[in-house]
Write a protein that holds these residues in place. Structure first.
Motif, PDB file in Angstrom:
ATOM      1  N   LYS A 109       0.853  -1.189   0.000  1.00  0.00           N
ATOM      2  CA  LYS A 109       0.000   0.000   0.000  1.00  0.00           C
ATOM      3  C   LYS A 109       0.895   1.247   0.000  1.00  0.00           C
ATOM      4  O   LYS A 109       1.910   1.283   0.688  1.00  0.00           O
ATOM      5  CB  LYS A 109      -0.988  -0.020   1.157  1.00  0.00           C
ATOM      6  N   GLN A 114      -3.315   4.014   5.172  1.00  0.00           N
ATOM      7  CA  GLN A 114      -4.449   3.443   4.453  1.00  0.00           C
ATOM      8  C   GLN A 114      -4.803   2.067   5.028  1.00  0.00           C
ATOM      9  O   GLN A 114      -3.916   1.274   5.355  1.00  0.00           O
ATOM     10  CB  GLN A 114      -4.128   3.316   2.970  1.00  0.00           C
ATOM     11  N   ASP A 118      -8.941  -1.868   2.345  1.00  0.00           N
ATOM     12  CA  ASP A 118      -9.252  -0.887   1.306  1.00  0.00           C
ATOM     13  C   ASP A 118      -8.223  -0.930   0.189  1.00  0.00           C
ATOM     14  O   ASP A 118      -8.556  -0.845  -0.989  1.00  0.00           O
ATOM     15  CB  ASP A 118      -9.327   0.534   1.894  1.00  0.00           C
ATOM     16  N   TRP A 119      -6.955  -1.060   0.562  1.00  0.00           N
ATOM     17  CA  TRP A 119      -5.877  -1.099  -0.439  1.00  0.00           C
ATOM     18  C   TRP A 119      -6.016  -2.343  -1.328  1.00  0.00           C
ATOM     19  O   TRP A 119      -5.977  -2.262  -2.547  1.00  0.00           O
ATOM     20  CB  TRP A 119      -4.515  -1.076   0.250  1.00  0.00           C
ATOM     21  N   SER A 122      -8.917  -2.122  -3.714  1.00  0.00           N
ATOM     22  CA  SER A 122      -8.943  -0.989  -4.646  1.00  0.00           C
ATOM     23  C   SER A 122      -8.468  -1.431  -6.025  1.00  0.00           C
ATOM     24  O   SER A 122      -7.941  -2.528  -6.201  1.00  0.00           O
ATOM     25  CB  SER A 122      -8.065   0.146  -4.114  1.00  0.00           C
TER      26      SER A 122
END
Length: 165
Positions: A109, A114, A118-119, A122
């Motif tokens: 990431k 972060q 989520d990373w 994504s």
């Protein structure tokens, strides 16, 4: 990609996943896509392996690895989860770390603050996407090499592979 290459339709819903069956080198081969949350994927692997009496050493897991640059491969015959919750689940459910794996680098990431989930969930940058598109066929080749020639040969051939884009 591997399913297409082997003309294997992954269209059967069972074992908390989608799977397909084909033959490769005269032997049954199952391809499984767990449909659980990633950190519970070991349940799906365990159910299929228990049903078909497949020992851990004959299960090959292909997965993303944030500790490797995008497009890099690493082949291992066993080992710890290395912080990967999906692999942690497989180890816990199978009761063994002794299964081959093909790690596919997706990169770390970019921002330490972060959230990791989520990373990982994504999208990829255009250059990361190119690297992965160039790498995925080799990841499938590595899995088939494990079946054909064993983990040592696969590691010798594919460890350190890095897509050149």
């Amino acid at each position: 990609m591997l399913a297409d290459r082997l003309s294997c339709k992954i269209d059967k819903a069972k074992f908390q996943g989608l799977y397909g069956q084909t033959t490769y080198m005269g032997k049954k081969l199952f391809l499984l896509k767990p449909q659980t949350y990633m950190n519970l994927s070991g349940r799906s692997v365990l159910q299929l392996s228990a049903y078909y009496h497949i020992p851990p050493a004959r299960i090959i897991v292909l997965f993303d690895d944030i500790s490797l640059n995008p497009g890099r491969l690493r082949i291992r015959g066993d080992g710890s989860a290395g912080g990967h919750n999906g692999i942690k689940s497989v180890i816990q459910e199978l009761g063994s770390q002794d299964f081959p794996r093909v790690k596919i680098g997706v990169g770390a990431k970019p921002n330490p603050e972060q959230d990791l989930a989520d990373w990982v969930l994504s999208g990829f940058t255009p250059s990361e996407k190119k690297a992965l598109e160039a790498t995925l066929p080799h990841a499938g080749d590595a899995a088939l090499c494990i079946i054909e020639k064993g983990i040592s040969e696969a590691a010798n051939r594919y460890n350190g592979f890095q897509a050149q884009i």
